[in-house]
Design an enzyme around this catalytic site. Structure first.
Site, PDB file in Angstrom:
ATOM      1  N   HIS A  52      13.125 -34.986  43.592  1.00 24.89           N
ATOM      2  CA  HIS A  52      13.105 -34.925  44.500  1.00 24.89           C
ATOM      3  C   HIS A  52      14.161 -36.050  45.375  1.00 24.89           C
ATOM      4  CE1 HIS A  52      10.893 -33.871  48.334  1.00 24.89           C
ATOM      5  NE2 HIS A  52      10.342 -35.231  48.613  1.00 24.89           N
ATOM      6  N   CYS A  80      16.446 -30.005  49.406  1.00 23.19           N
ATOM      7  CA  CYS A  80      16.546 -32.021  49.627  1.00 23.19           C
ATOM      8  C   CYS A  80      16.745 -32.597  49.703  1.00 23.19           C
ATOM      9  CB  CYS A  80      15.185 -32.176  48.583  1.00 23.19           C
ATOM     10  SG  CYS A  80      15.567 -32.497  46.757  1.00 23.19           S
TER      11      CYS A  80
END
Length: 334
Positions: free
Chosen positions: A161, A86
């Site tokens: 994230h 990510c």
């Protein structure tokens, strides 16, 4: 294309790591800068800013904001289909949506190849790109012990994230690979998009503030060394103009092709202006030196991250054991 069992490793959230990662993907003239404040003055000093990347502790929650549907051909958006990628995907979300950057042949070809892909296939294309994966994995530390891939994750494992905020075609978007599509934050211009992004990021941090304080925000910006070099060149040209005007007024022949019409006419005013410019030259030279040293420190740290220290440690322990010093140290540490 990547082999199926080749994995993407976790890399450290660090501006030096991400800057070198961008360079390894073929993009020049860009760097990452960590932000410790969202005040307007801080953001203005970093311009041009191409995008923001926000790291936060992920948790399952319902997002009532509808994703955009009419963005194809305008916004590069890819779903995240693999773990640990990510960070690189958030960086690509900025790079591939910025028209002002020279992406290099590798990413230019990738963007062209995936232009008509839906988000899930764009994500697969990223995961199957050998060059992008190798650039990402180049920062993984040596692992002397292979982890047990079959080990199931604990329900309390923490997951972090990355998402991106980037202006595209008159609108500010939040790009999150775990969402169905881009989230439009607001209409914006190249000049005010940061003003629109700050409230969105602030709202997100305040939402988690009672239970989580671990956030990280980085800006994708023009390489500061390039910025300072350009500013220094302009100041030196102005300094030459002033010195030429002073020489001309003193009866010394100068370069007739140099435009000095925008300078003061009196000697006192010229001397004052020269002093101001010389101070600015000194300031920019100092900033350039500091930035050069900082980027060299980044490079040195990245070398340490990549270096395999295991043979040294193994041989060091052997030396201690041969000298009968290892067992006493082990017992003393218990």
């Amino acid at each position: 294309m990547a082999v199926q069992n080749e994995t993407w490793t976790t890399i450290e959230s660090d501006p030096g790591v991400f800057t070198e990662l961008i360079q390894n993907m073929g993009v020049q003239g860009v760097q990452m800068e960590e932000l410790y404040s969202l005040d307007r003055h801080t953001l203005l000093t970093l311009r041009p800013v191409y995008g923001l990347i926000f790291l936060f502790k992920w948790k399952q929650e319902k997002d009532l904001r509808p994703p955009e549907s009419n963005y194809h051909g305008k916004v590069f958006f890819a779903n995240q289909v693999i773990n640990n990628a990510c960070a690189t995907q958030a960086i690509l979300s900025v790079l591939l949506n910025c028209k002002h950057l020279e992406l290099g042949q590798q990413l230019t070809d990738f963007k062209s190849f995936t232009a008509d892909f839906p988000p899930d296939l764009k994500g697969l294309a990223i995961s199957n790109s050998d060059s992008i994966r190798q650039a990402h994995n180049s920062f993984s530390p040596p692992q002397p012990i292979v982890p047990d891939e079959a080990k199931s994750s604990d329900k309390d494992d923490e997951a972090y994230h990355f998402i991106s905020y980037v202006p595209v075609d008159g609108a500010l978007y939040e790009l999150d690979g775990l969402k169905a599509g881009p989230i439009k934050i607001a209409d914006c211009t190249e000049d005010d998009w940061l003003d629109k992004a700050v409230p969105a990021i602030t709202e997100r941090t305040e939402r988690y503030a009672k239970t989580e304080i671990r956030f990280n925000l980085m800006a994708v910006i023009k390489n500061r060394k390039d910025t300072y070099n350009q500013e220094l060149q302009s100041l030196l040209e102005t300094q030459d103009k002033i010195q030429l005007r002073i020489s001309d007024d003193a009866g010394v022949s100068g370069d007739d092709n140099m435009n000095v019409d925008d300078l003061p006419t009196s000697q006192d005013a010229l001397q004052d202006k020269l002093h101001q410019v010389q101070q600015q030259v000194s300031r920019v030279q100092q900033q350039l030196q500091q930035e050069t040293e900082k980027q060299q420190d980044w490079h040195n740290e990245n070398l340490r991250r990549k270096h395999n220290y295991i043979p040294f440690l193994f041989n060091f322990l052997k030396v201690l054991a041969n000298k009968k010093q290892l067992d006493p140290l082990i017992h003393a540490a218990r």
